[in-house]
Design a protein around this motif. Structure first.
Motif, PDB file in Angstrom:
ATOM      1  N   GLY A 160       0.783  -1.229   0.000  1.00 57.70           N
ATOM      2  CA  GLY A 160       0.000   0.000   0.000  1.00 57.70           C
ATOM      3  C   GLY A 160       0.811   1.274   0.000  1.00 57.70           C
ATOM      4  N   GLN A 161       2.070   1.198  -0.423  1.00 56.04           N
ATOM      5  CA  GLN A 161       2.914   2.394  -0.353  1.00 56.04           C
ATOM      6  C   GLN A 161       2.541   3.446  -1.389  1.00 56.04           C
ATOM      7  OE1 GLN A 161       7.057   1.494  -1.425  1.00 56.04           O
ATOM      8  NE2 GLN A 161       6.384  -0.430  -2.341  1.00 56.04           N
ATOM      9  N   TYR A 162       1.777   3.054  -2.417  1.00 57.25           N
ATOM     10  CA  TYR A 162       1.353   4.019  -3.433  1.00 57.25           C
ATOM     11  C   TYR A 162      -0.152   4.272  -3.390  1.00 57.25           C
ATOM     12  CZ  TYR A 162       6.042   3.138  -5.211  1.00 57.25           C
ATOM     13  OH  TYR A 162       7.409   3.007  -5.327  1.00 57.25           O
ATOM     14  N   GLY A 163      -0.763   3.975  -2.256  1.00 52.93           N
ATOM     15  CA  GLY A 163      -2.154   4.329  -2.022  1.00 52.93           C
ATOM     16  C   GLY A 163      -3.132   3.729  -3.011  1.00 52.93           C
ATOM     17  N   ALA A 164      -3.945   4.597  -3.623  1.00 55.23           N
ATOM     18  CA  ALA A 164      -4.997   4.149  -4.536  1.00 55.23           C
ATOM     19  C   ALA A 164      -4.427   3.413  -5.738  1.00 55.23           C
ATOM     20  CB  ALA A 164      -5.826   5.347  -4.997  1.00 55.23           C
ATOM     21  N   PHE A 165      -3.225   3.771  -6.145  1.00 61.10           N
ATOM     22  CA  PHE A 165      -2.602   3.086  -7.277  1.00 61.10           C
ATOM     23  C   PHE A 165      -2.401   1.604  -6.963  1.00 61.10           C
ATOM     24  CE2 PHE A 165       1.161   1.580  -9.569  1.00 61.10           C
ATOM     25  CZ  PHE A 165       0.790   1.864 -10.874  1.00 61.10           C
ATOM     26  N   ASP A 166      -1.954   1.306  -5.753  1.00 65.64           N
ATOM     27  CA  ASP A 166      -1.784  -0.091  -5.357  1.00 65.64           C
ATOM     28  C   ASP A 166      -3.132  -0.792  -5.239  1.00 65.64           C
ATOM     29  OD1 ASP A 166       0.945  -0.208  -5.355  1.00 65.64           O
ATOM     30  OD2 ASP A 166       1.170   0.322  -3.252  1.00 65.64           O
ATOM     31  N   GLY A 167      -4.138  -0.065  -4.781  1.00 65.63           N
ATOM     32  CA  GLY A 167      -5.476  -0.644  -4.730  1.00 65.63           C
ATOM     33  C   GLY A 167      -5.961  -1.039  -6.113  1.00 65.63           C
ATOM     34  N   TYR A 219       7.974   2.641  -8.709  1.00 67.23           N
ATOM     35  CA  TYR A 219       7.390   1.522  -9.459  1.00 67.23           C
ATOM     36  C   TYR A 219       6.213   1.921 -10.341  1.00 67.23           C
ATOM     37  CZ  TYR A 219       5.141  -2.920 -10.501  1.00 67.23           C
ATOM     38  OH  TYR A 219       4.562  -3.976 -11.157  1.00 67.23           O
ATOM     39  N   PRO A 220       5.319   2.822  -9.930  1.00 65.50           N
ATOM     40  CA  PRO A 220       4.194   3.179 -10.814  1.00 65.50           C
ATOM     41  C   PRO A 220       4.623   3.609 -12.212  1.00 65.50           C
ATOM     42  CG  PRO A 220       3.792   4.040  -8.627  1.00 65.50           C
ATOM     43  CD  PRO A 220       5.189   3.485  -8.613  1.00 65.50           C
ATOM     44  N   LEU A 221       5.806   4.213 -12.327  1.00 67.29           N
ATOM     45  CA  LEU A 221       6.296   4.613 -13.644  1.00 67.29           C
ATOM     46  C   LEU A 221       6.510   3.392 -14.531  1.00 67.29           C
ATOM     47  CD1 LEU A 221       7.337   6.763 -15.599  1.00 67.29           C
ATOM     48  CD2 LEU A 221       9.596   6.544 -14.520  1.00 67.29           C
ATOM     49  N   PHE A 222       7.088   2.351 -13.955  1.00 67.05           N
ATOM     50  CA  PHE A 222       7.272   1.111 -14.720  1.00 67.05           C
ATOM     51  C   PHE A 222       5.928   0.526 -15.121  1.00 67.05           C
ATOM     52  CE2 PHE A 222       7.292  -3.551 -14.673  1.00 67.05           C
ATOM     53  CZ  PHE A 222       8.185  -3.804 -15.705  1.00 67.05           C
ATOM     54  N   TYR A 223       4.996   0.491 -14.198  1.00 70.49           N
ATOM     55  CA  TYR A 223       3.699  -0.147 -14.444  1.00 70.49           C
ATOM     56  C   TYR A 223       2.954   0.535 -15.587  1.00 70.49           C
ATOM     57  CZ  TYR A 223      -0.750  -2.423 -13.327  1.00 70.49           C
ATOM     58  OH  TYR A 223      -1.906  -3.166 -13.389  1.00 70.49           O
ATOM     59  N   VAL A 224       2.864   1.853 -15.532  1.00 72.21           N
ATOM     60  CA  VAL A 224       2.080   2.566 -16.547  1.00 72.21           C
ATOM     61  C   VAL A 224       2.793   2.584 -17.895  1.00 72.21           C
ATOM     62  CG1 VAL A 224       0.940   4.012 -14.834  1.00 72.21           C
ATOM     63  CG2 VAL A 224       3.036   4.829 -15.917  1.00 72.21           C
ATOM     64  N   TYR A 250      -7.661  -6.867   0.040  1.00 73.83           N
ATOM     65  CA  TYR A 250      -6.834  -5.716   0.419  1.00 73.83           C
ATOM     66  C   TYR A 250      -6.775  -5.562   1.935  1.00 73.83           C
ATOM     67  CZ  TYR A 250      -4.398  -1.392  -0.766  1.00 73.83           C
ATOM     68  OH  TYR A 250      -3.439  -0.424  -0.933  1.00 73.83           O
ATOM     69  N   SER A 251      -7.881  -5.903   2.597  1.00 82.43           N
ATOM     70  CA  SER A 251      -7.898  -5.843   4.060  1.00 82.43           C
ATOM     71  C   SER A 251      -7.002  -6.922   4.655  1.00 82.43           C
ATOM     72  CB  SER A 251      -9.329  -6.011   4.582  1.00 82.43           C
ATOM     73  OG  SER A 251     -10.169  -4.984   4.100  1.00 82.43           O
ATOM     74  N   ASN A 252      -6.969  -8.075   4.008  1.00 84.01           N
ATOM     75  CA  ASN A 252      -6.129  -9.175   4.490  1.00 84.01           C
ATOM     76  C   ASN A 252      -4.647  -8.869   4.306  1.00 84.01           C
ATOM     77  OD1 ASN A 252      -6.211 -12.161   5.396  1.00 84.01           O
ATOM     78  ND2 ASN A 252      -4.825 -12.206   3.649  1.00 84.01           N
TER      79      ASN A 252
END
Length: 373
Positions: free
Chosen positions: A36-43, A312-317, A236-238
């Motif tokens: 969850g280090q990138y918040g909504a993006f990880d969600g 990491y989000p840069l790699f993902y997108v 996500y809760s788990n």
């Protein structure tokens, strides 16, 4: 085959395989979405990776079962099918795995890729055989486990067909329990594949009017969407903790149910411009994307590891559109400049789509599609 059924299968295959691409975006422990280090993006990553696009495998296997038995159990020519599947499934499975393994071995000669893949020069013969043939665990081109398990379904087709023809409810119930509950995998790497295959076979053999599902498209998609949302919240809760049995089973059940939503969605897309683009796509395109996306992504991941960028989000997108672009470009080049190689690597899926009117349907096809209503 009826034109509408063929068109909807084309749409489903491309959409499902596009979704599978998202499932295989690489990451490591530091970029695990459950941190969850990138918040909504990880969600979003959890929802796409572990919920939405997990429907691809059981739905694709159901399509395979439907097509194999669409002419009826009595018309099943087992020897002819095995011969055809040798070139359409086994050879591509073998070639794509072997070429990828050779490529990784070549890179490892220059100390590139060590730690991401098994050391090819220290691996035993048994390990190398497994990486190519998936005799025990996943192959080196990981998504191709689907072809491996589908081949097992083909080999067992007479038995599966006989069981779902004579005892459909019992057979599908047992296979659903096998697919959903944490029981041993036995000979399959992904248990939902045999359930999906048997479900497709049952639809074909019992002349089930799958077109009747279309009138419930929006309600079905809504219900499955709610289940998917509940699953996402639970997962996500788990977080990083071990998943309890009920959550593992719920996750697999939603993946199996999702196939119904995917199929009804094809009817909503069929008359749209986007749907027609998918219908007219070359017959081998979805298979090409399926076989090439993982090597492309892993090569990009190796390069990313050398760049030492922590965001990491840069790699993902970037990697998802890059993968589709390279897959589409290589598909075009292979078609144009290496047609024989293209034919072999796609299992002879070389026919172009034709908008021409469909041939006369069999009575069984009419029943399945609801044309007899």
């Amino acid at each position: 085959m009826d034109q509408e059924l063929s068109a909807r299968i084309n749409i489903a295959r491309l959409l499902l395989i596009a979704g599978i691409v998202f499932v295989h975006v690489p990451f490591d422990q530091d970029s695990n979405a459950y941190l969850g280090q990138y918040g909504a993006f990880d969600g979003m990553r959890v929802f796409l990776h572990d919920v939405l696009f997990r429907i691809g495998v059981p739905c694709l296997s159901a399509i395979s079962g439907l097509l194999l038995f669409r002419k009826g159990f009595e018309m099943l020519d087992y020897r002819k099918i095995l011969k055809a599947k040798f070139s359409s499934l086994f050879l591509p499975f073998l070639l794509w795995n072997a070429v990828f393994l050779a490529g990784i071995a070549l890179l490892q000669m220059w100390d590139f890729g060590l730690g991401y893949f098994p050391d090819m020069f220290d691996a035993s013969l048994r390990e190398l055989v497994n990486l190519v043939f998936a005799t025990e665990t996943m192959p080196i081109n990981l998504p191709l486990y689907f072809l491996r398990d589908l081949l097992l379904c083909i080999v067992m087709a007479p038995l599966i067909g006989l069981l779902v023809k004579r005892y459909p409810i019992i057979t599908l119930s047992v296979l659903l329990i096998y697919a959903v509950l944490p029981v041993p995998n036995l000979i399959f790497l992904k248990k939902s594949i045999v359930f999906g295959f048997a479900s497709g076979a049952a639809i074909a053999l019992h002349g089930i009017n799958i077109k009747k599902l279309d009138r419930f498209a929006l309600p079905m998609i809504s219900v499955i969407g709610v289940c998917a949302l509940l699953l996402f919240i639970a997962l996500y809760s788990n977080g990083m903790d071990d998943r309890p049995v009920w959550l593992q089973s719920f996750e697999k059940l939603v993946a199996v149910m999702g196939g119904l939503g995917a199929w009804t969605l094809t009817r909503l897309l069929l008359d749209t411009r986007f749907g027609q683009v998918l219908v007219q796509a070359p017959s081998g395109l979805s298979f090409w994307i399926f076989c090439t996306h993982y090597p492309i992504m892993m090569m990009a991941w190796l390069v990313w590891g050398k760049i030492n960028i922590d965001f990491y989000p840069l790699f993902y997108v970037a990697v998802v559109p890059f993968t589709f672009l390279l897959a589409l470009t290589s598909h075009y080049l292979a078609q144009q400049f290496a047609p024989r190689l293209y034919a072999v690597t796609t299992g002879q899926r070389t026919r172009s789509r034709s908008p021409a009117t469909s041939p006369q349907m069999t009575e069984r096809a009419r029943l399945v599609l609801g044309k007899g209503d």
